[in-house]
Design a protein around this motif. Structure first.
Motif, PDB file in Angstrom:
ATOM      1  N   GLY A 284      10.294   2.329  -2.567  1.00  0.00           N
ATOM      2  CA  GLY A 284       9.642   1.753  -1.397  1.00  0.00           C
ATOM      3  C   GLY A 284      10.233   2.230  -0.088  1.00  0.00           C
ATOM      4  N   ASN A 285      11.527   2.516  -0.114  1.00  0.00           N
ATOM      5  CA  ASN A 285      12.204   3.008   1.097  1.00  0.00           C
ATOM      6  C   ASN A 285      12.095   4.526   1.236  1.00  0.00           C
ATOM      7  N   GLY A 286      11.388   5.174   0.294  1.00  0.00           N
ATOM      8  CA  GLY A 286      11.224   6.618   0.369  1.00  0.00           C
ATOM      9  C   GLY A 286      12.413   7.388  -0.124  1.00  0.00           C
ATOM     10  N   ALA A 287      13.319   6.699  -0.872  1.00  0.00           N
ATOM     11  CA  ALA A 287      14.546   7.375  -1.326  1.00  0.00           C
ATOM     12  C   ALA A 287      14.449   7.816  -2.783  1.00  0.00           C
TER      13      ALA A 287
ATOM     14  N   ALA B  57       0.812  -1.230   0.000  1.00  0.00           N
ATOM     15  CA  ALA B  57       0.000   0.000   0.000  1.00  0.00           C
ATOM     16  C   ALA B  57       0.846   1.281   0.000  1.00  0.00           C
ATOM     17  N   PRO B  58       1.828   1.439   0.925  1.00  0.00           N
ATOM     18  CA  PRO B  58       2.646   2.652   0.868  1.00  0.00           C
ATOM     19  C   PRO B  58       3.522   2.725  -0.376  1.00  0.00           C
ATOM     20  N   LEU B  59       3.928   1.570  -0.906  1.00  0.00           N
ATOM     21  CA  LEU B  59       4.716   1.576  -2.140  1.00  0.00           C
ATOM     22  C   LEU B  59       3.899   2.127  -3.300  1.00  0.00           C
ATOM     23  N   VAL B  60       2.613   1.770  -3.353  1.00  0.00           N
ATOM     24  CA  VAL B  60       1.735   2.276  -4.406  1.00  0.00           C
ATOM     25  C   VAL B  60       1.639   3.800  -4.330  1.00  0.00           C
ATOM     26  N   ILE B  61       1.520   4.330  -3.129  1.00  0.00           N
ATOM     27  CA  ILE B  61       1.435   5.787  -2.950  1.00  0.00           C
ATOM     28  C   ILE B  61       2.720   6.458  -3.415  1.00  0.00           C
ATOM     29  N   ARG B  62       3.855   5.867  -3.065  1.00  0.00           N
ATOM     30  CA  ARG B  62       5.141   6.450  -3.455  1.00  0.00           C
ATOM     31  C   ARG B  62       5.368   6.363  -4.956  1.00  0.00           C
ATOM     32  N   LEU B  63       4.869   5.307  -5.584  1.00  0.00           N
ATOM     33  CA  LEU B  63       4.973   5.196  -7.033  1.00  0.00           C
ATOM     34  C   LEU B  63       4.181   6.308  -7.724  1.00  0.00           C
ATOM     35  N   GLU B  64       3.023   6.649  -7.162  1.00  0.00           N
ATOM     36  CA  GLU B  64       2.208   7.727  -7.738  1.00  0.00           C
ATOM     37  C   GLU B  64       2.944   9.059  -7.668  1.00  0.00           C
ATOM     38  N   GLN B  65       3.783   9.222  -6.652  1.00  0.00           N
ATOM     39  CA  GLN B  65       4.509  10.474  -6.463  1.00  0.00           C
ATOM     40  C   GLN B  65       5.865  10.489  -7.173  1.00  0.00           C
ATOM     41  N   HIS B  66       6.303   9.329  -7.633  1.00  0.00           N
ATOM     42  CA  HIS B  66       7.631   9.196  -8.231  1.00  0.00           C
ATOM     43  C   HIS B  66       7.693   9.895  -9.587  1.00  0.00           C
ATOM     44  N   ARG B  67       8.799  10.548  -9.856  1.00  0.00           N
ATOM     45  CA  ARG B  67       9.028  11.218 -11.129  1.00  0.00           C
ATOM     46  C   ARG B  67      10.210  10.560 -11.825  1.00  0.00           C
ATOM     47  N   PRO B  68       9.948   9.570 -12.666  1.00  0.00           N
ATOM     48  CA  PRO B  68      11.048   8.839 -13.307  1.00  0.00           C
ATOM     49  C   PRO B  68      11.751   9.677 -14.372  1.00  0.00           C
ATOM     50  N   ARG B  69      13.000   9.327 -14.635  1.00  0.00           N
ATOM     51  CA  ARG B  69      13.749   9.979 -15.716  1.00  0.00           C
ATOM     52  C   ARG B  69      13.301   9.378 -17.046  1.00  0.00           C
ATOM     53  N   ARG B  70      13.009  10.244 -18.004  1.00  0.00           N
ATOM     54  CA  ARG B  70      12.625   9.788 -19.338  1.00  0.00           C
ATOM     55  C   ARG B  70      13.698  10.221 -20.325  1.00  0.00           C
ATOM     56  N   ASN B  71      14.199   9.261 -21.088  1.00  0.00           N
ATOM     57  CA  ASN B  71      15.254   9.577 -22.052  1.00  0.00           C
ATOM     58  C   ASN B  71      14.694  10.505 -23.127  1.00  0.00           C
TER      59      ASN B  71
ATOM     60  N   THR C 150      17.858  -5.526 -15.231  1.00  0.00           N
ATOM     61  CA  THR C 150      16.732  -5.906 -14.378  1.00  0.00           C
ATOM     62  C   THR C 150      17.014  -5.553 -12.935  1.00  0.00           C
ATOM     63  N   LEU C 151      18.241  -5.811 -12.478  1.00  0.00           N
ATOM     64  CA  LEU C 151      18.602  -5.462 -11.105  1.00  0.00           C
ATOM     65  C   LEU C 151      18.542  -3.952 -10.900  1.00  0.00           C
ATOM     66  N   SER C 152      18.992  -3.182 -11.877  1.00  0.00           N
ATOM     67  CA  SER C 152      18.951  -1.723 -11.714  1.00  0.00           C
ATOM     68  C   SER C 152      17.512  -1.219 -11.616  1.00  0.00           C
ATOM     69  N   MET C 153      16.591  -1.844 -12.351  1.00  0.00           N
ATOM     70  CA  MET C 153      15.175  -1.459 -12.265  1.00  0.00           C
ATOM     71  C   MET C 153      14.607  -1.794 -10.889  1.00  0.00           C
ATOM     72  N   LEU C 154      14.920  -2.989 -10.395  1.00  0.00           N
ATOM     73  CA  LEU C 154      14.401  -3.390  -9.084  1.00  0.00           C
ATOM     74  C   LEU C 154      15.058  -2.597  -7.960  1.00  0.00           C
ATOM     75  N   ASP C 155      16.296  -2.170  -8.157  1.00  0.00           N
ATOM     76  CA  ASP C 155      16.932  -1.282  -7.176  1.00  0.00           C
ATOM     77  C   ASP C 155      16.173   0.038  -7.085  1.00  0.00           C
ATOM     78  N   GLU C 156      15.760   0.562  -8.234  1.00  0.00           N
ATOM     79  CA  GLU C 156      14.972   1.798  -8.230  1.00  0.00           C
ATOM     80  C   GLU C 156      13.649   1.577  -7.510  1.00  0.00           C
ATOM     81  N   LEU C 157      13.018   0.439  -7.764  1.00  0.00           N
ATOM     82  CA  LEU C 157      11.750   0.118  -7.104  1.00  0.00           C
ATOM     83  C   LEU C 157      11.938   0.015  -5.594  1.00  0.00           C
ATOM     84  N   ARG C 158      13.036  -0.610  -5.156  1.00  0.00           N
ATOM     85  CA  ARG C 158      13.340  -0.712  -3.720  1.00  0.00           C
ATOM     86  C   ARG C 158      13.517   0.670  -3.109  1.00  0.00           C
ATOM     87  N   ARG C 159      14.258   1.519  -3.807  1.00  0.00           N
ATOM     88  CA  ARG C 159      14.509   2.865  -3.271  1.00  0.00           C
ATOM     89  C   ARG C 159      13.213   3.649  -3.136  1.00  0.00           C
TER      90      ARG C 159
END
Length: 201
Positions: A196-199, A5-19, A185-194
């Protein structure tokens, strides 16, 4: 533990880099499918089939593939289509939770730059995986497990046919039976972890 649940909220607020060149280069898209479990949020990882000449043979990855003409140049549509083709799971934008930053890699067919766009989706309730011939297996990995430094190791990566001096040490996770999670794949999941950790990034 990464609660969904909190990860979903943080994803909504996340601003990813777009090439900025993503619409001018070859593109692909992948889907990070999340579900809730006793271990918190888990992500689905697939094992690519072992095929001679395939640079991704046997790799652990997220389902996905190239954007095709029928996708109308929509990366998210390509991620949904490829997920359905590879593992038989129907997803669409209604299950979308957000996106991660674009990754620049190499198109192994033409040795030209290619942009990969990752999207995050909620696992459909009651869905069952029916893989096609491109998929050798799959597993669910808890984001909390990826958080543990003791689970993270290193591997030596070499380009085939090149001298040993070009070998590079890369971070990885040993996921059992010789399967390793590493690279893009690991770099993508690292971003997802960060996230989730609010980073964030």
């Amino acid at each position: 533990m990464h609660e969904l649940a909190p990860l979903v909220i943080r994803l909504e607020q996340h601003r990813p880099r777009r090439n900025p060149l993503r619409r001018r280069l070859k593109r692909a898209a992948v889907a990070a499918l999340l579900r809730d479990s006793r271990q918190g949020a888990e992500v689905l990882v697939i094992e690519r089939a072992h095929r001679p000449g395939d640079p991704w043979s046997g790799d652990l990855a997220l389902p996905g593939g190239r954007i095709e003409a029928g996708d109308d140049a929509s990366a998210s549509r390509a991620a949904c289509r490829e997920t359905g083709e590879e593992i038989g799971i129907a997803i669409d934008r209604s299950l979308g939770l957000g996106r991660l930053s674009d990754r620049l890699t190499l198109d192994h067919r033409r040795r030209r730059p290619m942009v990969i766009s990752p999207f995050v989706y909620r696992w459909p309730l009651g869905a069952r995986i029916t893989p096609n011939e491109e998929i050798a297996g799959w597993q669910w990995i808890a984001l909390a497990w990826l958080d543990e430094p003791a689970n993270r190791g290193r591997l030596t990566w070499r380009l085939q046919g090149l001298a040993q001096c070009l070998a590079k040490s890369m971070p990885c996770y040993d996921c059992g039976d010789g399967r390793r999670l590493w690279g893009l794949t690991l770099s993508m999941l690292d971003e997802l972890r960060r996230i989730g950790n609010g980073a964030g990034r």
